[in-house]
Design a protein around this motif. Sequence first.
Motif, PDB file in Angstrom:
ATOM      1  N   ASN A   1      53.680  36.320  29.445  1.00  0.00           N
ATOM      2  CA  ASN A   1      52.636  35.560  30.124  1.00  0.00           C
ATOM      3  C   ASN A   1      52.759  35.706  31.631  1.00  0.00           C
ATOM      4  N   GLN A   2      54.008  35.622  32.101  1.00  0.00           N
ATOM      5  CA  GLN A   2      54.283  35.730  33.530  1.00  0.00           C
ATOM      6  C   GLN A   2      53.925  37.124  34.033  1.00  0.00           C
ATOM      7  N   ALA A   3      54.280  38.126  33.218  1.00  0.00           N
ATOM      8  CA  ALA A   3      54.073  39.514  33.630  1.00  0.00           C
ATOM      9  C   ALA A   3      52.594  39.861  33.762  1.00  0.00           C
ATOM     10  N   THR A   4      51.750  39.187  32.975  1.00  0.00           N
ATOM     11  CA  THR A   4      50.323  39.526  33.026  1.00  0.00           C
ATOM     12  C   THR A   4      49.506  38.517  33.828  1.00  0.00           C
ATOM     13  N   ALA A   5      50.161  37.455  34.327  1.00  0.00           N
ATOM     14  CA  ALA A   5      49.432  36.365  34.987  1.00  0.00           C
ATOM     15  C   ALA A   5      48.563  36.872  36.138  1.00  0.00           C
ATOM     16  N   GLU A   6      49.134  37.774  36.933  1.00  0.00           N
ATOM     17  CA  GLU A   6      48.416  38.261  38.095  1.00  0.00           C
ATOM     18  C   GLU A   6      47.153  39.020  37.678  1.00  0.00           C
ATOM     19  N   ARG A   7      47.317  39.845  36.628  1.00  0.00           N
ATOM     20  CA  ARG A   7      46.199  40.639  36.136  1.00  0.00           C
ATOM     21  C   ARG A   7      45.091  39.753  35.579  1.00  0.00           C
ATOM     22  N   VAL A   8      45.492  38.703  34.858  1.00  0.00           N
ATOM     23  CA  VAL A   8      44.513  37.778  34.282  1.00  0.00           C
ATOM     24  C   VAL A   8      43.729  37.082  35.391  1.00  0.00           C
ATOM     25  N   GLU A   9      44.471  36.683  36.425  1.00  0.00           N
ATOM     26  CA  GLU A   9      43.827  36.010  37.554  1.00  0.00           C
ATOM     27  C   GLU A   9      42.813  36.943  38.221  1.00  0.00           C
ATOM     28  N   GLN A  10      43.226  38.204  38.362  1.00  0.00           N
ATOM     29  CA  GLN A  10      42.359  39.219  38.952  1.00  0.00           C
ATOM     30  C   GLN A  10      41.095  39.406  38.099  1.00  0.00           C
ATOM     31  N   ASN A  11      41.273  39.443  36.776  1.00  0.00           N
ATOM     32  CA  ASN A  11      40.120  39.579  35.865  1.00  0.00           C
ATOM     33  C   ASN A  11      39.137  38.436  36.055  1.00  0.00           C
ATOM     34  N   GLN A  12      39.698  37.221  36.178  1.00  0.00           N
ATOM     35  CA  GLN A  12      38.828  36.055  36.325  1.00  0.00           C
ATOM     36  C   GLN A  12      38.092  36.093  37.656  1.00  0.00           C
ATOM     37  N   ARG A  13      38.814  36.539  38.687  1.00  0.00           N
ATOM     38  CA  ARG A  13      38.194  36.624  40.010  1.00  0.00           C
ATOM     39  C   ARG A  13      37.047  37.640  39.971  1.00  0.00           C
ATOM     40  N   ILE A  14      37.321  38.796  39.352  1.00  0.00           N
ATOM     41  CA  ILE A  14      36.294  39.843  39.274  1.00  0.00           C
ATOM     42  C   ILE A  14      35.091  39.359  38.471  1.00  0.00           C
ATOM     43  N   ALA A  15      35.347  38.663  37.356  1.00  0.00           N
ATOM     44  CA  ALA A  15      34.246  38.174  36.513  1.00  0.00           C
ATOM     45  C   ALA A  15      33.348  37.232  37.305  1.00  0.00           C
ATOM     46  N   ARG A  16      33.974  36.363  38.114  1.00  0.00           N
ATOM     47  CA  ARG A  16      33.215  35.390  38.880  1.00  0.00           C
ATOM     48  C   ARG A  16      32.404  36.085  39.977  1.00  0.00           C
ATOM     49  N   GLN A  17      33.068  37.011  40.681  1.00  0.00           N
ATOM     50  CA  GLN A  17      32.385  37.699  41.774  1.00  0.00           C
ATOM     51  C   GLN A  17      31.267  38.586  41.241  1.00  0.00           C
ATOM     52  N   ARG A  18      31.508  39.189  40.073  1.00  0.00           N
ATOM     53  CA  ARG A  18      30.482  40.037  39.448  1.00  0.00           C
ATOM     54  C   ARG A  18      29.241  39.200  39.128  1.00  0.00           C
ATOM     55  N   ALA A  19      29.474  37.959  38.647  1.00  0.00           N
ATOM     56  CA  ALA A  19      28.354  37.077  38.317  1.00  0.00           C
ATOM     57  C   ALA A  19      27.528  36.778  39.564  1.00  0.00           C
ATOM     58  N   PHE A  20      28.194  36.529  40.698  1.00  0.00           N
ATOM     59  CA  PHE A  20      27.472  36.254  41.941  1.00  0.00           C
ATOM     60  C   PHE A  20      26.667  37.471  42.390  1.00  0.00           C
ATOM     61  N   LEU A  21      27.284  38.652  42.345  1.00  0.00           N
ATOM     62  CA  LEU A  21      26.578  39.874  42.766  1.00  0.00           C
ATOM     63  C   LEU A  21      25.370  40.121  41.870  1.00  0.00           C
ATOM     64  N   ASN A  22      25.537  39.924  40.554  1.00  0.00           N
ATOM     65  CA  ASN A  22      24.429  40.135  39.621  1.00  0.00           C
ATOM     66  C   ASN A  22      23.285  39.168  39.908  1.00  0.00           C
ATOM     67  N   ALA A  23      23.637  37.907  40.181  1.00  0.00           N
ATOM     68  CA  ALA A  23      22.600  36.910  40.442  1.00  0.00           C
ATOM     69  C   ALA A  23      21.839  37.266  41.715  1.00  0.00           C
ATOM     70  N   ILE A  24      22.570  37.650  42.756  1.00  0.00           N
ATOM     71  CA  ILE A  24      21.926  37.985  44.034  1.00  0.00           C
ATOM     72  C   ILE A  24      21.116  39.275  43.890  1.00  0.00           C
ATOM     73  N   GLY A  25      21.583  40.185  43.018  1.00  0.00           N
ATOM     74  CA  GLY A  25      20.875  41.442  42.801  1.00  0.00           C
ATOM     75  C   GLY A  25      21.507  42.603  43.537  1.00  0.00           C
ATOM     76  N   ILE A  26      22.784  42.472  43.916  1.00  0.00           N
ATOM     77  CA  ILE A  26      23.480  43.567  44.594  1.00  0.00           C
ATOM     78  C   ILE A  26      24.083  44.498  43.534  1.00  0.00           C
ATOM     79  N   PRO A  27      23.671  45.774  43.525  1.00  0.00           N
ATOM     80  CA  PRO A  27      24.228  46.680  42.516  1.00  0.00           C
ATOM     81  C   PRO A  27      25.673  47.064  42.828  1.00  0.00           C
ATOM     82  N   TRP A  28      26.477  47.266  41.781  1.00  0.00           N
ATOM     83  CA  TRP A  28      27.882  47.645  41.950  1.00  0.00           C
ATOM     84  C   TRP A  28      28.239  48.605  40.839  1.00  0.00           C
TER      85      TRP A  28
END
Lengths: 197, 207
Positions: A28-55
């Motif tokens: 759990n500890q070894a993957t914690a950073e990666r999981v956090e990164q995934n969640q951050r990306i998922a959230r930021q992706r949602a904002f970009l999609n809503a605004i309409g910025i392609p990525w």
Amino acid sequence: MNKQSAIYTIVFTFIVSFAFVSILAFANQATAERVEQNQRIARQRAFLNAIGIPWETEDEILDLFGQVEELEIEDTLVYRTEHDGHTIYAKEFSGQGLWGTIRGVLALREDLETTAGIEIIDHEETPGLGGRITEQEFKEQFRGRRFPGGEVRAVQEAAEEGEIAAITGATGTTNAMERILSAELDRFRELLEGSEV
Amino acid sequence: MSDTAAPKTASGVLANNLWHSNPIFMQVLGICSALAVTNLLVNTAIMSVGVIFVMGMTNLTVSLLKHAIPRKVRMIVQTLIIAFYVIIVDIVLRAYLPDIHEALGPYVGLIITNCIIMGRAEAFAQSNGPVLSFWDGVTSGLGYMGVLMTVALIRELFGFGSLFGFTVLPELWEPWIIMVMPPSAFFLLGIIIWIGKALMNREEAPA
């Protein structure tokens, strides 16, 4: 050694539990950073999609989101950016759907009546029915559509301002989206009007 | 569940777990997840791979520890071992396949309660060697996967008009909403059990 004795049982159970739980804690500890990164990306992706910025790639998401301005208005995080010749404000919303909470991002243009887009982060609607709120076809209706007075109406075939197409077979979810987004448009407008931004 | 008549060879175990005592349609175990995760082939495949991994590793571990486990806490230790491997699967999916993790939701955690795994650990791994036990776990998982993939194939095809997410039926196709909902898995599973039993009866009593 008597393997059926109470002492052996306790010691054995303790050692086995300790060993397995230690490995899990490590994994759990070894993957914690990666999981956090995934969640951050998922959230930021949602904002970009809503605004309409392609990525295209994950790195691009982090880079593009870094250019969006973060504001805090009355304890609410609001994001502001310039896109397609408009100033766009975006914030997270949530509300009660048919089966559970629907969470997403709503992006609004500077007139505070026209939506730039929406994105659904998570929901518990029926797959294939209410779950279709996550499909492009449903979300694209909010691209640059004006909702006078912040009222969203779901009709059979959306043609006019303030209207979106209802999802066949998902009346509960459609009504919920009407209610959630209408309330959210009002709240968002009041929030932005009441502030100096 | 008595398993005394079970064959002790690799090929016997394979035939048994895939067909003669298939966990889903002969023993009717583990159907909770069979109903819940079978509306899309991709989710079903990932879920099945998770079950195969958990079942194989659980059987291997239980078989290795079988002489050390006190009888009184046998079941608790088995559950602990199952939970351990399920959480490993959960951690791996969350870190490396977040979208699949999202789609499977609580069902990965529910692998713990899948009766097939506990059943195989208790009925097979407790009394057989590690290698054969591992093989028994994997093949039982394959038996589970075979039935689930069949159900998912029919549900995704008729419910969404697609296979593995690729649209295969023409635009004109009107999806059957019932296929997307859990009850359709009940009907399909019932039909599969019926066909399976009928074929097996024919095998047993040649005309």
